[in-house]
Scaffold this motif. Structure first.
Motif, short mmCIF file in Angstrom:
data_model
loop_
_atom_site.label_atom_id
_atom_site.label_comp_id
_atom_site.label_asym_id
_atom_site.label_seq_id
_atom_site.Cartn_x
_atom_site.Cartn_y
_atom_site.Cartn_z
N LYS A 1 50.14 -52.08 28.57
CA LYS A 1 50.25 -50.90 29.42
C LYS A 1 49.46 -50.53 30.30
N PRO A 2 49.79 -50.15 31.50
CA PRO A 2 51.20 -49.98 31.95
C PRO A 2 51.84 -51.26 32.24
N PHE A 3 53.28 -51.51 31.95
CA PHE A 3 53.76 -52.70 32.58
C PHE A 3 54.92 -52.28 33.36
N THR A 4 55.59 -53.39 34.14
CA THR A 4 56.72 -53.06 35.08
C THR A 4 58.00 -53.06 34.19
N PRO A 5 58.87 -52.43 34.48
CA PRO A 5 60.38 -52.60 34.05
C PRO A 5 60.69 -54.02 34.10
N ASP A 6 60.34 -54.65 35.34
CA ASP A 6 61.15 -56.11 35.47
C ASP A 6 60.27 -56.84 34.57
N ALA A 7 59.02 -56.78 34.37
CA ALA A 7 58.21 -57.61 33.35
C ALA A 7 58.66 -57.59 32.02
N ILE A 8 58.81 -56.39 31.29
CA ILE A 8 59.20 -56.44 30.07
C ILE A 8 60.73 -56.73 29.95
N LEU A 9 61.61 -56.39 30.94
CA LEU A 9 62.95 -56.99 30.73
C LEU A 9 62.85 -58.59 30.94
N ALA A 10 62.16 -59.39 31.74
CA ALA A 10 61.99 -60.70 31.69
C ALA A 10 61.60 -61.13 30.41
N GLU A 11 60.62 -60.71 29.90
CA GLU A 11 60.09 -61.25 28.61
C GLU A 11 61.19 -61.04 27.58
N ALA A 12 61.81 -59.90 27.19
CA ALA A 12 62.69 -59.74 26.40
C ALA A 12 64.11 -60.43 26.69
N ARG A 13 64.48 -60.84 27.88
CA ARG A 13 65.59 -61.73 28.32
C ARG A 13 65.28 -63.07 27.73
N GLY A 14 63.96 -63.57 28.00
CA GLY A 14 63.65 -64.93 27.84
C GLY A 14 63.77 -65.04 26.57
N LEU A 15 63.05 -64.11 25.56
CA LEU A 15 63.13 -64.43 24.06
C LEU A 15 64.58 -64.55 23.50
N LEU A 16 65.35 -63.53 23.89
CA LEU A 16 66.54 -63.28 23.24
C LEU A 16 67.34 -64.51 23.81
N GLU A 17 67.40 -64.98 24.98
CA GLU A 17 68.09 -66.29 25.10
C GLU A 17 67.70 -67.40 24.57
N GLU A 18 66.17 -67.68 24.43
CA GLU A 18 65.84 -68.71 23.49
C GLU A 18 66.26 -68.69 22.13
N THR A 19 66.49 -67.60 21.49
CA THR A 19 67.04 -67.68 20.25
C THR A 19 68.49 -67.69 20.17
N ARG A 20 69.19 -67.52 21.25
CA ARG A 20 70.73 -67.98 21.01
C ARG A 20 71.12 -69.14 21.49
N ALA A 21 69.98 -69.86 22.21
CA ALA A 21 70.56 -71.22 22.50
C ALA A 21 70.36 -72.18 21.30
#
Length: 125
Positions: free
Chosen positions: A105-125
């Motif tokens: 912290k502090p983090f940028t909205p884009d950075a945390i969104l990119a990390e979350a998106r990457g992890l969620l898409e990895e687990t769905r693949a």
């Protein structure tokens, strides 16, 4: 719908994390204000992502990560640590315990969104 558990003792920080992740479609958010509450929620319901602070008044974030990695039904749950601790020792300890990502912290909205998106898409693949 993907279930996200956001754990931080600060309501403002929990709300900020949710606001940053809200652009990702299909997320449902649950909040916890302590490590103990997080463990209770994780024991009762399935989640697709855990966003976790390290510094909490009862059970710290590292202990929550260790709990998650020690449970058969939770051991693959993606975990993003979001903390004020920017030192290398904290980072190494969190990743050693089993966190997938470590953000300060502090983090940028884009950075945390990119990390979350990457992890969620990895687990769905």
């Amino acid at each position: 719908m993907a279930e996200v558990l956001v754990v931080d003792d600060s309501k403002v920080m929990r709300d900020m994390v949710v606001a940053c992740l809200r652009p990702y479609p299909g997320l449902n958010f649950t909040h916890a204000s302590s490590g103990l509450e997080a463990i209770e929620r994780l024991s009762l319901s399935p989640y697709d992502l855990l966003v976790l602070d390290l510094n909490m008044p009862d059970i710290g974030g590292i202990e929550v990560v260790e709990f998650v990695r020690g449970q058969d039904k939770l051991c693959t749950l993606p975990i993003i640590i979001v903390t004020t601790r920017g030192d290398e020792a904290s980072r190494a300890r969190a990743l050693e315990a089993g966190a997938n990502r470590f953000m300060t912290k502090p983090f940028t909205p884009d950075a945390i969104l990119a990390e979350a998106r990457g992890l969620l898409e990895e687990t769905r693949a």
